[in-house]
Design a protein around this motif. Structure first.
Motif, PDB file in Angstrom:
ATOM      1  N   ASP A  33       9.364   3.171  24.860  1.00  0.00           N
ATOM      2  CA  ASP A  33      10.276   2.565  25.836  1.00  0.00           C
ATOM      3  C   ASP A  33      11.694   2.465  25.272  1.00  0.00           C
ATOM      4  OD1 ASP A  33       8.153   2.311  27.532  1.00  0.00           O
ATOM      5  OD2 ASP A  33       7.829   0.176  27.147  1.00  0.00           O
ATOM      6  N   VAL A  34      11.810   2.098  23.997  1.00  0.00           N
ATOM      7  CA  VAL A  34      13.140   1.976  23.374  1.00  0.00           C
ATOM      8  C   VAL A  34      13.838   3.334  23.336  1.00  0.00           C
ATOM      9  CG1 VAL A  34      14.366   1.487  21.206  1.00  0.00           C
ATOM     10  CG2 VAL A  34      12.523  -0.031  21.960  1.00  0.00           C
ATOM     11  N   VAL A  35      13.097   4.344  22.896  1.00  0.00           N
ATOM     12  CA  VAL A  35      13.718   5.674  22.726  1.00  0.00           C
ATOM     13  C   VAL A  35      14.055   6.284  24.083  1.00  0.00           C
ATOM     14  CG1 VAL A  35      13.351   8.002  21.835  1.00  0.00           C
ATOM     15  CG2 VAL A  35      12.645   6.036  20.475  1.00  0.00           C
ATOM     16  N   ARG A  36      13.166   6.091  25.059  1.00  0.00           N
ATOM     17  CA  ARG A  36      13.452   6.653  26.387  1.00  0.00           C
ATOM     18  C   ARG A  36      14.691   6.016  27.019  1.00  0.00           C
ATOM     19  NH1 ARG A  36      10.001  10.460  28.911  1.00  0.00           N
ATOM     20  NH2 ARG A  36      11.497  10.313  30.584  1.00  0.00           N
ATOM     21  N   ALA A  37      15.010   4.802  26.614  1.00  0.00           N
ATOM     22  CA  ALA A  37      16.159   4.103  27.214  1.00  0.00           C
ATOM     23  C   ALA A  37      17.487   4.494  26.554  1.00  0.00           C
ATOM     24  CB  ALA A  37      15.940   2.598  27.109  1.00  0.00           C
ATOM     25  N   ILE A  38      17.448   5.271  25.480  1.00  0.00           N
ATOM     26  CA  ILE A  38      18.701   5.674  24.822  1.00  0.00           C
ATOM     27  C   ILE A  38      19.486   6.584  25.773  1.00  0.00           C
ATOM     28  CG2 ILE A  38      19.685   7.002  22.899  1.00  0.00           C
ATOM     29  CD1 ILE A  38      17.226   6.137  21.237  1.00  0.00           C
ATOM     30  N   PRO A  39      20.745   6.255  26.044  1.00  0.00           N
ATOM     31  CA  PRO A  39      21.506   7.116  26.957  1.00  0.00           C
ATOM     32  C   PRO A  39      21.760   8.492  26.343  1.00  0.00           C
ATOM     33  CG  PRO A  39      22.906   5.396  26.035  1.00  0.00           C
ATOM     34  CD  PRO A  39      21.520   5.114  25.556  1.00  0.00           C
ATOM     35  N   VAL A  40      21.840   9.503  27.183  1.00  0.00           N
ATOM     36  CA  VAL A  40      22.101  10.866  26.694  1.00  0.00           C
ATOM     37  C   VAL A  40      23.619  11.067  26.625  1.00  0.00           C
ATOM     38  CG1 VAL A  40      21.766  13.314  27.153  1.00  0.00           C
ATOM     39  CG2 VAL A  40      19.902  11.700  27.547  1.00  0.00           C
ATOM     40  N   GLY A 100      24.090   0.693  15.449  1.00  0.00           N
ATOM     41  CA  GLY A 100      24.165  -0.766  15.362  1.00  0.00           C
ATOM     42  C   GLY A 100      22.772  -1.382  15.472  1.00  0.00           C
ATOM     43  N   PRO A 101      22.613  -2.410  16.311  1.00  0.00           N
ATOM     44  CA  PRO A 101      21.306  -3.080  16.428  1.00  0.00           C
ATOM     45  C   PRO A 101      20.202  -2.167  16.970  1.00  0.00           C
ATOM     46  CG  PRO A 101      23.036  -4.331  17.543  1.00  0.00           C
ATOM     47  CD  PRO A 101      23.642  -3.034  17.155  1.00  0.00           C
ATOM     48  N   LEU A 102      20.606  -1.071  17.633  1.00  0.00           N
ATOM     49  CA  LEU A 102      19.597  -0.155  18.166  1.00  0.00           C
ATOM     50  C   LEU A 102      18.761   0.461  17.042  1.00  0.00           C
ATOM     51  CD1 LEU A 102      18.389   1.234  20.651  1.00  0.00           C
ATOM     52  CD2 LEU A 102      20.238   2.933  20.532  1.00  0.00           C
ATOM     53  N   ALA A 103      19.365   0.627  15.858  1.00  0.00           N
ATOM     54  CA  ALA A 103      18.605   1.168  14.711  1.00  0.00           C
ATOM     55  C   ALA A 103      17.420   0.257  14.406  1.00  0.00           C
ATOM     56  CB  ALA A 103      19.509   1.301  13.488  1.00  0.00           C
ATOM     57  N   GLU A 104      17.673  -1.049  14.450  1.00  0.00           N
ATOM     58  CA  GLU A 104      16.600  -2.028  14.211  1.00  0.00           C
ATOM     59  C   GLU A 104      15.544  -1.917  15.311  1.00  0.00           C
ATOM     60  OE1 GLU A 104      16.924  -3.857  11.467  1.00  0.00           O
ATOM     61  OE2 GLU A 104      15.011  -4.890  11.751  1.00  0.00           O
ATOM     62  N   ASP A 105      16.013  -1.781  16.555  1.00  0.00           N
ATOM     63  CA  ASP A 105      15.085  -1.685  17.683  1.00  0.00           C
ATOM     64  C   ASP A 105      14.173  -0.464  17.553  1.00  0.00           C
ATOM     65  OD1 ASP A 105      16.357  -3.889  18.673  1.00  0.00           O
ATOM     66  OD2 ASP A 105      17.552  -2.797  20.162  1.00  0.00           O
ATOM     67  N   ILE A 106      14.713   0.599  16.957  1.00  0.00           N
ATOM     68  CA  ILE A 106      13.931   1.844  16.840  1.00  0.00           C
ATOM     69  C   ILE A 106      12.994   1.764  15.624  1.00  0.00           C
ATOM     70  CG2 ILE A 106      14.053   4.326  16.397  1.00  0.00           C
ATOM     71  CD1 ILE A 106      16.838   4.246  17.837  1.00  0.00           C
ATOM     72  N   TRP A 107      13.595   1.640  14.431  1.00  0.00           N
ATOM     73  CA  TRP A 107      12.778   1.836  13.223  1.00  0.00           C
ATOM     74  C   TRP A 107      11.997   0.589  12.804  1.00  0.00           C
ATOM     75  CZ3 TRP A 107      17.370   4.949  13.229  1.00  0.00           C
ATOM     76  CH2 TRP A 107      17.103   6.320  13.300  1.00  0.00           C
ATOM     77  N   SER A 108      12.244  -0.550  13.467  1.00  0.00           N
ATOM     78  CA  SER A 108      11.395  -1.719  13.175  1.00  0.00           C
ATOM     79  C   SER A 108       9.964  -1.453  13.646  1.00  0.00           C
ATOM     80  CB  SER A 108      11.952  -2.974  13.850  1.00  0.00           C
ATOM     81  OG  SER A 108      11.947  -2.809  15.251  1.00  0.00           O
ATOM     82  N   HIS A 109       9.777  -0.431  14.468  1.00  0.00           N
ATOM     83  CA  HIS A 109       8.430  -0.043  14.894  1.00  0.00           C
ATOM     84  C   HIS A 109       7.786   0.922  13.897  1.00  0.00           C
ATOM     85  CE1 HIS A 109       8.707  -2.007  18.807  1.00  0.00           C
ATOM     86  NE2 HIS A 109       9.922  -1.489  18.946  1.00  0.00           N
TER      87      HIS A 109
END
Lengths: 171, 168
Positions: B21-28, B89-98
């Motif tokens: 869900d996090v990765v799919r929400a990344i804007p292109v 920024g914080p998105l890195a945490e949202d991604i790799w914290s998984h």
């Protein structure tokens, strides 16, 4: 669709390598890095922007490509133009059915082409051929006189006509 | 020639769907890859070995779900990665914290570089930096239009039009 960004498309093919296949891949990739002939046919097709192969632990081959079109047509084209190099590239993987007859090969491609969850390209509207034409035009344009140069209209017109003649297939 | 930077991390048990869900929400357009200079292409691929939410995320030769972050770049991987993390920024945490190991690391760039998978073979049809490709596409568009417009033009008109077009 996440696999594409307008014209640009991403593919990930992840396959298990047969026992002894890793040694074959090390040899094949070494040869391809040092002998241009191995990858020359790929360059002539002009529909891959960039691609690469990775050998992972536990005998996994991971292939990524950035290209124009859809994955079945992509693999099918290479099967037709460079069948032996395709066999060299994929036969050491588990379950590879050969490229002919095509139905089994198409299914194998679909089964092993994994979804790209998010994909971006810096030039999503340009096909690989379009990029090639543009680079050749830029090379030729850089030989034109500078717009600021002290040049007569007649001298410039002569250079322009030569430029158009040289690049007419690419413009 | 551009370089491939590929970072492969193992997804924590039970985190696959949340990461998807996090990765799919990344804007292109306007997304993180677009903001790092020297990037040709960038992708996240979440590849799963479990029953999957989409038909095309299915079992392969991997032990468990894996996240591949991969980019074709013109700069040194460490430089590019530093810039990419800054942009995320914080998105890195949202991604790799998984992903396995992220929570225990302080040096984020170092963690990602440790998980880099080197290419056994790279291929590019055109060996040009992204800046040159984009400049070439722009010049090609302008000069193609100029060539059509200036058919039959006298030399003075041609030079004036060329100066106007390329002087922009």
């Amino acid at each position: 669709m996440s696999d594409s960004h307008r014209q640009a498309t991403a593919v990930n093919i992840v396959v298990r390598i047969r026992p002894l296949g890793v040694a074959w891949y090390r040899l094949l990739f070494f040869a391809a890095r040092h002998v241009a002939w191995v990858t020359a046919a790929m360059g002539r097709q002009q529909f891959i922007h960039h691609c690469h192969w990775m050998l992972l632990p536990k005998r996994v081959l991971w292939f990524e490509s950035n290209y124009d079109g859809d994955v079945v047509r992509y693999m099918d084209t290479f099967a037709r133009i460079m069948p032996w190099r395709m066999r060299a590239a994929w036969t050491p993987t588990v379950g590879f059915p050969d490229m002919f007859p095509p139905a089994g090969f198409h299914q194998w491609t679909i089964d092993n082409a994994y979804e790209t969850t998010s994909y971006w390209s810096a030039y999503p509207d340009a096909t690989t051929r379009h990029v090639g034409r543009a680079l050749r035009v830029l090379d030729a344009a850089e030989r034109l006189p500078s717009p600021d140069a002290d040049i007569t209209p007649e001298e410039f017109a002569t250079a322009w006509r030569r430029f158009v003649a040289d690049t007419q297939l690419d413009l | 020639m551009p370089t491939q930077l590929s970072i492969l991390t193992a997804v924590l048990d039970g985190h696959r769907d949340a990461l998807h869900d996090v990765v799919r929400a990344i804007p292109v357009d306007g997304g993180p890859f677009s903001q790092v200079p020297g990037t040709h292409h960038g992708r996240f691929a979440l590849i799963s070995t479990e029953p999957s939410p989409t038909a095309r995320m299915r079992a392969g030769g991997l032990d468990g779900p894996m996240l591949m972050c991969s980019a074709t770049i013109d700069t040194a991987p460490s430089v590019w990665l530093g810039h990419f993390l800054q942009v995320l920024g914080p998105l890195a945490e949202d991604i790799w914290s998984h992903c396995n190991g992220w929570a225990f690391t302080v040096d984020r760039a170092g963690f990602l570089l440790e998980h880099r998978v080197h290419s056994a073979l790279e291929f590019a049809t055109w060996d040009a930096p992204v800046d040159r490709v984009q400049r070439a596409l722009d010049v090609h568009r302008r000069l193609s239009a100029l060539a059509v417009r200036m058919q039959g033009a006298d030399p003075a008109t041609l030079l004036a039009a060329y100066r106007e077009e390329m002087g922009r």
